[in-house]
Design an enzyme around this catalytic site. Structure first.
Site, PDB file in Angstrom:
ATOM      1  N   THR A 213       0.827  -1.219   0.000  1.00  0.00           N
ATOM      2  CA  THR A 213       0.000   0.000   0.000  1.00  0.00           C
ATOM      3  C   THR A 213       0.855   1.259   0.000  1.00  0.00           C
ATOM      4  O   THR A 213       1.979   1.259   0.532  1.00  0.00           O
ATOM      5  CB  THR A 213      -0.909  -0.009   1.251  1.00  0.00           C
ATOM      6  OG1 THR A 213      -1.485   1.280   1.435  1.00  0.00           O
ATOM      7  CG2 THR A 213      -0.147  -0.347   2.529  1.00  0.00           C
ATOM      8  N   ASP A 214       0.290   2.333  -0.517  1.00  0.00           N
ATOM      9  CA  ASP A 214       0.998   3.627  -0.464  1.00  0.00           C
ATOM     10  C   ASP A 214       1.118   4.134   0.976  1.00  0.00           C
ATOM     11  O   ASP A 214       1.898   5.034   1.273  1.00  0.00           O
ATOM     12  CB  ASP A 214       0.308   4.682  -1.350  1.00  0.00           C
ATOM     13  CG  ASP A 214      -1.136   5.008  -0.946  1.00  0.00           C
ATOM     14  OD1 ASP A 214      -1.670   4.385  -0.006  1.00  0.00           O
ATOM     15  OD2 ASP A 214      -1.729   5.904  -1.594  1.00  0.00           O
ATOM     16  N   GLU A 215       0.339   3.528   1.900  1.00  0.00           N
ATOM     17  CA  GLU A 215       0.353   4.008   3.296  1.00  0.00           C
ATOM     18  C   GLU A 215       1.686   3.742   3.987  1.00  0.00           C
ATOM     19  O   GLU A 215       1.979   4.345   5.013  1.00  0.00           O
ATOM     20  CB  GLU A 215      -0.808   3.390   4.085  1.00  0.00           C
ATOM     21  CG  GLU A 215      -2.137   3.725   3.457  1.00  0.00           C
ATOM     22  CD  GLU A 215      -3.349   3.439   4.329  1.00  0.00           C
ATOM     23  OE1 GLU A 215      -3.243   3.444   5.559  1.00  0.00           O
ATOM     24  OE2 GLU A 215      -4.422   3.215   3.741  1.00  0.00           O
TER      25      GLU A 215
ATOM     26  N   TYR B 223      -1.541  -0.587  11.167  1.00  0.00           N
ATOM     27  CA  TYR B 223      -1.763  -1.238   9.861  1.00  0.00           C
ATOM     28  C   TYR B 223      -0.595  -0.977   8.919  1.00  0.00           C
ATOM     29  O   TYR B 223       0.025  -1.909   8.407  1.00  0.00           O
ATOM     30  CB  TYR B 223      -3.079  -0.747   9.228  1.00  0.00           C
ATOM     31  CG  TYR B 223      -3.169  -1.018   7.742  1.00  0.00           C
ATOM     32  CD1 TYR B 223      -3.198  -2.325   7.257  1.00  0.00           C
ATOM     33  CD2 TYR B 223      -3.200   0.028   6.811  1.00  0.00           C
ATOM     34  CE1 TYR B 223      -3.264  -2.585   5.886  1.00  0.00           C
ATOM     35  CE2 TYR B 223      -3.266  -0.222   5.447  1.00  0.00           C
ATOM     36  CZ  TYR B 223      -3.297  -1.528   4.988  1.00  0.00           C
ATOM     37  OH  TYR B 223      -3.352  -1.778   3.636  1.00  0.00           O
TER      38      TYR B 223
ATOM     39  N   LYS C 190       2.254  -3.527   7.312  1.00  0.00           N
ATOM     40  CA  LYS C 190       2.481  -3.706   5.874  1.00  0.00           C
ATOM     41  C   LYS C 190       3.938  -3.392   5.524  1.00  0.00           C
ATOM     42  O   LYS C 190       4.549  -4.088   4.714  1.00  0.00           O
ATOM     43  CB  LYS C 190       1.545  -2.806   5.063  1.00  0.00           C
ATOM     44  CG  LYS C 190       0.075  -3.182   5.131  1.00  0.00           C
ATOM     45  CD  LYS C 190      -0.246  -4.545   4.566  1.00  0.00           C
ATOM     46  CE  LYS C 190      -0.093  -4.627   3.055  1.00  0.00           C
ATOM     47  NZ  LYS C 190      -0.523  -5.959   2.545  1.00  0.00           N
TER      48      LYS C 190
HETATM   49  P1  NAD Z   1      -9.802  -7.148   2.504  1.00  0.00           P
HETATM   50  O1  NAD Z   1      -9.740  -6.849   3.958  1.00  0.00           O
HETATM   51  O2  NAD Z   1     -11.052  -6.904   1.746  1.00  0.00           O
HETATM   52  O3  NAD Z   1      -9.438  -8.689   2.272  1.00  0.00           O
HETATM   53  C1  NAD Z   1      -8.409  -9.349   2.950  1.00  0.00           C
HETATM   54  C2  NAD Z   1      -8.563 -10.843   2.683  1.00  0.00           C
HETATM   55  O4  NAD Z   1      -7.469 -11.517   3.344  1.00  0.00           O
HETATM   56  C3  NAD Z   1      -9.860 -11.435   3.259  1.00  0.00           C
HETATM   57  O5  NAD Z   1     -10.434 -12.326   2.326  1.00  0.00           O
HETATM   58  C4  NAD Z   1      -9.385 -12.185   4.496  1.00  0.00           C
HETATM   59  O6  NAD Z   1     -10.209 -13.306   4.834  1.00  0.00           O
HETATM   60  C5  NAD Z   1      -7.989 -12.626   4.070  1.00  0.00           C
HETATM   61  N1  NAD Z   1      -7.109 -12.879   5.206  1.00  0.00           N
HETATM   62  C6  NAD Z   1      -6.868 -12.066   6.271  1.00  0.00           C
HETATM   63  N2  NAD Z   1      -6.002 -12.660   7.118  1.00  0.00           N
HETATM   64  C7  NAD Z   1      -5.675 -13.860   6.552  1.00  0.00           C
HETATM   65  C8  NAD Z   1      -4.807 -14.912   6.934  1.00  0.00           C
HETATM   66  N3  NAD Z   1      -4.118 -14.884   8.070  1.00  0.00           N
HETATM   67  N4  NAD Z   1      -4.694 -15.984   6.120  1.00  0.00           N
HETATM   68  C9  NAD Z   1      -5.415 -16.055   4.961  1.00  0.00           C
HETATM   69  N5  NAD Z   1      -6.253 -15.087   4.563  1.00  0.00           N
HETATM   70  C10 NAD Z   1      -6.375 -14.005   5.339  1.00  0.00           C
HETATM   71  O7  NAD Z   1      -8.582  -6.381   1.887  1.00  0.00           O
HETATM   72  P2  NAD Z   1      -8.425  -5.683   0.457  1.00  0.00           P
HETATM   73  O8  NAD Z   1      -8.951  -4.313   0.533  1.00  0.00           O
HETATM   74  O9  NAD Z   1      -8.893  -6.595  -0.600  1.00  0.00           O
HETATM   75  O10 NAD Z   1      -6.829  -5.566   0.386  1.00  0.00           O
HETATM   76  C11 NAD Z   1      -6.057  -6.611  -0.176  1.00  0.00           C
HETATM   77  C12 NAD Z   1      -4.604  -6.253  -0.048  1.00  0.00           C
HETATM   78  O11 NAD Z   1      -4.353  -5.011  -0.709  1.00  0.00           O
HETATM   79  C13 NAD Z   1      -4.137  -6.063   1.390  1.00  0.00           C
HETATM   80  O12 NAD Z   1      -2.867  -6.638   1.501  1.00  0.00           O
HETATM   81  C14 NAD Z   1      -4.096  -4.559   1.571  1.00  0.00           C
HETATM   82  O13 NAD Z   1      -3.113  -4.196   2.507  1.00  0.00           O
HETATM   83  C15 NAD Z   1      -3.740  -4.107   0.177  1.00  0.00           C
HETATM   84  N6  NAD Z   1      -4.207  -2.764  -0.190  1.00  0.00           N
HETATM   85  C16 NAD Z   1      -5.534  -2.445  -0.081  1.00  0.00           C
HETATM   86  C17 NAD Z   1      -5.968  -1.183  -0.467  1.00  0.00           C
HETATM   87  C18 NAD Z   1      -7.420  -0.782  -0.419  1.00  0.00           C
HETATM   88  O14 NAD Z   1      -7.746   0.365  -0.705  1.00  0.00           O
HETATM   89  N7  NAD Z   1      -8.340  -1.670  -0.101  1.00  0.00           N
HETATM   90  C19 NAD Z   1      -5.039  -0.239  -0.952  1.00  0.00           C
HETATM   91  C20 NAD Z   1      -3.700  -0.609  -1.056  1.00  0.00           C
HETATM   92  C21 NAD Z   1      -3.301  -1.872  -0.682  1.00  0.00           C
HETATM   93  P1  TYD Z   2     -10.409   4.325   4.783  1.00  0.00           P
HETATM   94  O1  TYD Z   2     -11.429   3.985   3.749  1.00  0.00           O
HETATM   95  O2  TYD Z   2     -10.505   3.691   6.127  1.00  0.00           O
HETATM   96  O3  TYD Z   2      -8.988   4.059   4.103  1.00  0.00           O
HETATM   97  P2  TYD Z   2      -7.506   4.495   4.627  1.00  0.00           P
HETATM   98  O4  TYD Z   2      -7.583   4.949   6.023  1.00  0.00           O
HETATM   99  O5  TYD Z   2      -6.754   3.223   4.494  1.00  0.00           O
HETATM  100  O6  TYD Z   2      -7.049   5.560   3.681  1.00  0.00           O
HETATM  101  O7  TYD Z   2     -10.425   5.892   4.997  1.00  0.00           O
HETATM  102  C1  TYD Z   2     -10.252   6.777   3.907  1.00  0.00           C
HETATM  103  C2  TYD Z   2     -10.337   8.188   4.444  1.00  0.00           C
HETATM  104  O8  TYD Z   2     -11.678   8.405   4.928  1.00  0.00           O
HETATM  105  C3  TYD Z   2      -9.425   8.432   5.620  1.00  0.00           C
HETATM  106  O9  TYD Z   2      -8.885   9.768   5.525  1.00  0.00           O
HETATM  107  C4  TYD Z   2     -10.324   8.335   6.833  1.00  0.00           C
HETATM  108  C5  TYD Z   2     -11.663   8.791   6.305  1.00  0.00           C
HETATM  109  N1  TYD Z   2     -12.840   8.155   6.935  1.00  0.00           N
HETATM  110  C6  TYD Z   2     -13.854   8.948   7.490  1.00  0.00           C
HETATM  111  O10 TYD Z   2     -13.803  10.176   7.461  1.00  0.00           O
HETATM  112  N2  TYD Z   2     -14.906   8.307   8.073  1.00  0.00           N
HETATM  113  C7  TYD Z   2     -15.015   6.953   8.134  1.00  0.00           C
HETATM  114  O11 TYD Z   2     -16.001   6.429   8.706  1.00  0.00           O
HETATM  115  C8  TYD Z   2     -13.964   6.162   7.551  1.00  0.00           C
HETATM  116  C9  TYD Z   2     -14.027   4.663   7.589  1.00  0.00           C
HETATM  117  C10 TYD Z   2     -12.904   6.810   6.951  1.00  0.00           C
END
Ligand code: NAD
Ligand code: TYD
Length: 335
Positions: A123-125, A147, A151
């Site tokens: 992630t960019d985070e 988190y 990562k």
């Molecule tokens: P999500 O939370 O929707 O899904 C995570 C999945 O991982 C779930 O299916 C969960 O059951 C599985 N999981 C969790 N712990 C596990 C374990 N110990 N063993 C096996 N499976 C396990 O997450 P997402 O939003 O789909 O993100 C996927 C990946 O992309 C993550 O690594 C996250 O850090 C990264 N990412 C997400 C975002 C975003 O905006 N959602 C952005 C950048 C990077």
């Molecule tokens: P989120 O979707 O949790 O992603 P991330 O924290 O990984 O970027 O949050 C996106 C942005 O929205 C973040 O600046 C926090 C804000 N946010 C709210 O203002 N209210 C909410 O209920 C949530 C979940 C997020």
């Protein structure tokens, strides 16, 4: 190519599996997922009968279960993670376990089975917040939340396994994804579904925090490109180039649903809330990728998807994890 996708029952992983099966008729996918609160086999209903797809219910931290799933695997793509910042503030342990230790277990499996490719979805985070300009892949990591620190710990293991053991690893770091099948705890699906339920939209602080948004299939296309053509040992930033503040996103959602802005509820800010994320994506663009979707169109389509698929999110929002989370959330916002 036979790919072990871990965390494929989550949001991005399920969209990735769908893309791989439709784009590469010669590819097979084994999806290994623990099915935590965020893992949902409903996300894969339309492809579960595909003969090139199989599911293993297991934890990436379980080395024996991972080894048993490795038969004939050419590549691992690791999406499995605890992924929500707010939950990591409430309880970091699972994050460290899965995002760091689980990554180590997968790297050991990649090493002992000599896989051709290991792709870590990051992630960019991990770069932390930036007021002006954008982070490139060589910038130092300054994660702010449990988190993003977990990562970053996973990423460090990946690079160390590449350097020390020659594991053919690549890391992708994407910006905030949105689209179908995103668990309704992240801002976009939470706000869409709350608005549909006529609930308030809890906006943290002044709503000025900025995220770069990418439509999920654009990210999946980039991951697929990196998996097949990325250079081993490299890191690729993947962003949509759509920086928006949270208040603007909230207003767009309410506008798309024809709902009143009085639904916005200002709530106390998230502790350690990163102000802005921004990444320079020229490296992945040099590989030939560019986002295909416009932000406004894909946000509208996403809103429509949640409107048309109440069956998917209503089940989640009425479930026991959701109820627990809602209570935690209300406690924090009332303090
Ligand atoms: P999500 O939370 O929707 O899904 C995570 C999945 O991982 C779930 O299916 C969960 O059951 C599985 N999981 C969790 N712990 C596990 C374990 N110990 N063993 C096996 N499976 C396990 O997450 P997402 O939003 O789909 O993100 C996927 C990946 O992309 C993550 O690594 C996250 O850090 C990264 N990412 C997400 C975002 C975003 O905006 N959602 C952005 C950048 C990077
Ligand atoms: P989120 O979707 O949790 O992603 P991330 O924290 O990984 O970027 O949050 C996106 C942005 O929205 C973040 O600046 C926090 C804000 N946010 C709210 O203002 N209210 C909410 O209920 C949530 C979940 C997020």
């Amino acid at each position: 190519m036979k790919i072990l996708v871990t965390g494929g029952a989550g949001f991005i992983g399920s969209n990735f599996i769908r893309l791989v099966l439709s784009k590469h008729p010669d590819h097979e996918v084994v999806n290994l997922d623990k099915l935590t609160y965020a893992g949902n086999l409903d996300n894969l209903r339309d492809i579960e009968a595909n003969p090139r797809y199989s599911f293993v219910h297991a934890d990436i931290c379980d080395a024996d279960a991972v080894a048993a799933a490795m038969d004939g695997i050419d590549a691992i793509v690791n999406f499995a993670a605890e992924s929500h910042v707010d939950r990591s503030i409430g309880g970091p342990a699972d994050f460290i376990q899965t995002d760091v230790f689980g990554t180590y277990v997968l790297l050991e499996a990649a090493r002992s089975h000599n896989v051709g490719r290991y792709v870590q979805i990051s992630t960019d985070e991990v770069y932390g917040s930036i007021r002006e300009g954008s982070f490139s892949e060589v910038d130092r990591l300054q994660p702010s939340s449990p988190y993003s620190a977990s990562k970053a710990g996973g990423d460090m293991q990946v690079m160390a396994y590449h350097t020390t053991f020659g594991v053919p690893a690549i890391i992708t770091r994407s910006s905030n994804n949105f689209g179908p099948y995103q668990y309704p705890e992240k801002i976009i699906p939470l706000f869409i579904t709350n608005a549909l339920e006529n609930k308030k939209l809890p906006l943290y602080g002044d709503g000025a925090n900025v995220r770069d948004w990418i439509y999920v299939t654009d990210n999946c296309e980039a991951i697929d490109l990196v998996l097949h053509q990325g250079k081993i040992g490299e890191i690729y930033n993947i962003g949509g180039g759509n920086e928006r503040d949270n208040l603007s996103i909230t207003k767009l959602i309410l506008g798309a649903l024809d709902k009143d802005e009085e639904k916005i509820q200002r709530v106390p800010d998230r502790p350690g809330h990163d102000f802005r994320y921004s990444i320079d994506c020229s490296k992945v663009k040099e590989l030939g990728w560019a986002p295909a979707r416009s932000f406004e169109d894909s946000l509208r389509e996403t809103v429509d998807w949640y409107v048309d698929n109440c069956w998917w999110w209503e089940k989640i929002k009425s479930g026991k994890f959701a109820r627990y989370y809602q209570k935690q959330y209300e406690k924090r916002n009332s303090s």
